[in-house]
Design a protein around this motif. Sequence first.
Motif, mmCIF file in Angstrom:
data_model
loop_
_atom_site.group_PDB
_atom_site.id
_atom_site.type_symbol
_atom_site.label_atom_id
_atom_site.label_comp_id
_atom_site.label_asym_id
_atom_site.label_seq_id
_atom_site.Cartn_x
_atom_site.Cartn_y
_atom_site.Cartn_z
ATOM 1 N N ALA A 60 30.256 -29.308 17.064
ATOM 2 C CA ALA A 60 29.588 -28.605 18.151
ATOM 3 C C ALA A 60 28.148 -29.058 18.280
ATOM 4 N N ASN A 61 27.742 -29.323 19.519
ATOM 5 C CA ASN A 61 26.339 -29.587 19.820
ATOM 6 C C ASN A 61 25.655 -28.255 20.087
ATOM 7 N N LEU A 62 24.676 -27.921 19.245
ATOM 8 C CA LEU A 62 23.945 -26.664 19.350
ATOM 9 C C LEU A 62 22.455 -26.969 19.463
ATOM 10 N N ALA A 63 21.665 -25.951 19.708
ATOM 11 C CA ALA A 63 20.215 -26.137 19.785
ATOM 12 C C ALA A 63 19.531 -24.888 19.266
ATOM 13 N N ASP A 64 18.493 -25.108 18.442
ATOM 14 C CA ASP A 64 17.758 -23.985 17.868
ATOM 15 C C ASP A 64 16.445 -24.508 17.299
ATOM 16 N N GLY A 65 15.617 -23.595 16.877
ATOM 17 C CA GLY A 65 14.367 -23.911 16.203
ATOM 18 C C GLY A 65 14.074 -22.855 15.154
ATOM 19 N N LEU A 68 15.023 -29.923 11.327
ATOM 20 C CA LEU A 68 15.409 -29.194 10.125
ATOM 21 C C LEU A 68 14.214 -28.585 9.409
ATOM 22 N N ARG A 69 13.064 -29.218 9.519
ATOM 23 C CA ARG A 69 11.861 -28.691 8.873
ATOM 24 C C ARG A 69 11.152 -27.637 9.720
ATOM 25 N N GLY A 70 11.717 -27.343 10.876
ATOM 26 C CA GLY A 70 11.149 -26.302 11.715
ATOM 27 C C GLY A 70 9.952 -26.734 12.528
ATOM 28 N N ARG A 71 9.725 -28.032 12.653
ATOM 29 C CA ARG A 71 8.568 -28.523 13.394
ATOM 30 C C ARG A 71 8.779 -28.480 14.895
ATOM 31 N N ARG A 72 10.035 -28.497 15.321
ATOM 32 C CA ARG A 72 10.281 -28.445 16.755
ATOM 33 C C ARG A 72 11.686 -27.923 17.018
ATOM 34 N N PHE A 73 11.889 -27.456 18.234
ATOM 35 C CA PHE A 73 13.201 -27.019 18.732
ATOM 36 C C PHE A 73 14.014 -28.278 19.058
ATOM 37 N N GLY A 74 15.306 -28.277 18.725
ATOM 38 C CA GLY A 74 16.099 -29.463 19.035
ATOM 39 C C GLY A 74 17.571 -29.267 18.787
ATOM 40 N N ASN A 75 18.322 -30.338 19.022
ATOM 41 C CA ASN A 75 19.779 -30.326 18.866
ATOM 42 C C ASN A 75 20.162 -30.424 17.398
ATOM 43 N N ALA A 76 21.290 -29.818 17.084
ATOM 44 C CA ALA A 76 21.923 -29.959 15.771
ATOM 45 C C ALA A 76 23.428 -29.971 15.988
ATOM 46 N N VAL A 77 24.111 -30.842 15.294
ATOM 47 C CA VAL A 77 25.568 -30.930 15.395
ATOM 48 C C VAL A 77 26.173 -30.245 14.180
ATOM 49 N N LEU A 78 26.938 -29.198 14.419
ATOM 50 C CA LEU A 78 27.635 -28.458 13.377
ATOM 51 C C LEU A 78 29.029 -29.050 13.210
ATOM 52 N N LEU A 79 29.423 -29.309 11.958
ATOM 53 C CA LEU A 79 30.748 -29.832 11.654
ATOM 54 C C LEU A 79 31.486 -28.867 10.738
ATOM 55 N N SER A 125 22.727 -18.668 22.681
ATOM 56 C CA SER A 125 21.722 -19.366 21.884
ATOM 57 C C SER A 125 20.344 -19.151 22.498
ATOM 58 N N PRO A 126 19.273 -19.341 21.714
ATOM 59 C CA PRO A 126 17.935 -19.048 22.222
ATOM 60 C C PRO A 126 17.522 -19.954 23.375
ATOM 61 N N GLU A 127 16.685 -19.413 24.226
ATOM 62 C CA GLU A 127 16.121 -20.192 25.334
ATOM 63 C C GLU A 127 15.196 -21.256 24.755
ATOM 64 N N PRO A 128 15.375 -22.520 25.120
ATOM 65 C CA PRO A 128 14.474 -23.550 24.603
ATOM 66 C C PRO A 128 13.047 -23.348 25.095
ATOM 67 N N PRO A 129 12.068 -23.719 24.310
ATOM 68 C CA PRO A 129 10.690 -23.682 24.794
ATOM 69 C C PRO A 129 10.544 -24.572 26.023
ATOM 70 N N GLU A 130 9.600 -24.248 26.894
ATOM 71 C CA GLU A 130 9.389 -25.037 28.089
ATOM 72 C C GLU A 130 9.156 -26.493 27.737
ATOM 73 N N GLY A 131 9.919 -27.373 28.379
ATOM 74 C CA GLY A 131 9.755 -28.800 28.174
ATOM 75 C C GLY A 131 10.511 -29.380 27.009
ATOM 76 N N ALA A 132 11.265 -28.535 26.252
ATOM 77 C CA ALA A 132 11.949 -29.021 25.058
ATOM 78 C C ALA A 132 12.948 -30.113 25.373
ATOM 79 N N PHE A 133 13.657 -30.013 26.496
ATOM 80 C CA PHE A 133 14.664 -31.002 26.854
ATOM 81 C C PHE A 133 14.394 -31.644 28.209
ATOM 82 N N SER A 134 13.154 -31.606 28.650
ATOM 83 C CA SER A 134 12.828 -32.186 29.962
ATOM 84 C C SER A 134 12.773 -33.688 29.865
ATOM 85 N N LEU A 135 12.775 -34.320 31.037
ATOM 86 C CA LEU A 135 12.686 -35.769 31.085
ATOM 87 C C LEU A 135 11.270 -36.246 30.849
ATOM 88 N N GLY A 136 10.320 -35.305 30.829
ATOM 89 C CA GLY A 136 8.931 -35.640 30.543
ATOM 90 C C GLY A 136 8.284 -36.461 31.596
#
Length: 263
Positions: free
Chosen positions: A159-164, A193-204, A252-263
């Motif tokens: 599963a593709n998930l996202a959290d921070g 994983l170190r909690g520095r940013r919100f991002g994707n994680a794949v659960l197996l 799942s939590p709402e990503p912070p603004e800009g977390a997955f934007s094209l920038g």
Amino acid sequence: MPDVDRERAWLLTVDGAPQSYVDLDDPEHLEFEYARRLAHVLDCAAEPGIPLDLLHLGGGALTLPRYAAATRPGSRQTVVEFDAGLVELVAEHLPLPAGADVTVHTADARAWLAGAEPASADLVVADVFGGSRVPAPLTSVEYAREAARVLRPGGVYAANLADGAPFGFLRAQLANFGTVFAELALIAEPGVLRGRRFGNAVLLASDEPLPAAVLARRCAADAFPARVEDGPALARFMRGAVPVSDAQAVASPEPPEGAFSLG
């Protein structure tokens, strides 16, 4: 609404955030790192080239089904996508290659899973987002049991998930699947994983040992390297987490603004 832009390939965006990337001339090219990690899981699910039965919950632009059709010819693939408009857009602009055995159903993923044949899939891939959040019906222990029911012995759920940080959602998902499956692993970039940013994680999850060492080598070699956590390290990450029922489940939590934007 989805948008598709073309240069040499196609980028699908939903509400301004990148959702899928497809190179019609090279289905093995995966632009997004989370897609590469899911592909690594597919590559390690069986010996190279062996056809598999795959269930994709969430279709997007069918990036991973195209990859599977190219790398494992003869695989039977079922895709469940809720967004009928997206299904039509992809069928019109991004046709699947000839010979790809991919059946697309426009349906709710949880409802479709409940009616699926038991022990019918070698790999279940969940990449379901309502906007930028995983819907609550796909975050409970009851859902994890349904996924397990559909898998064959030795099959893998990914599963593709996202959290921070502090990872309340991700830890609960691991607890859900740890209740149902004997083996767990998590793939994510070290910064996530170190909690520095919100991002994707794949659960197996699987009822048999996962190829964690092989996956770790593959993920470490990517342009944006990721770690594979399992065993004691993952147990420490999960410490204190408890499963959530359908009655307790939330998106799942709402990503912070800009977390997955094209920038």
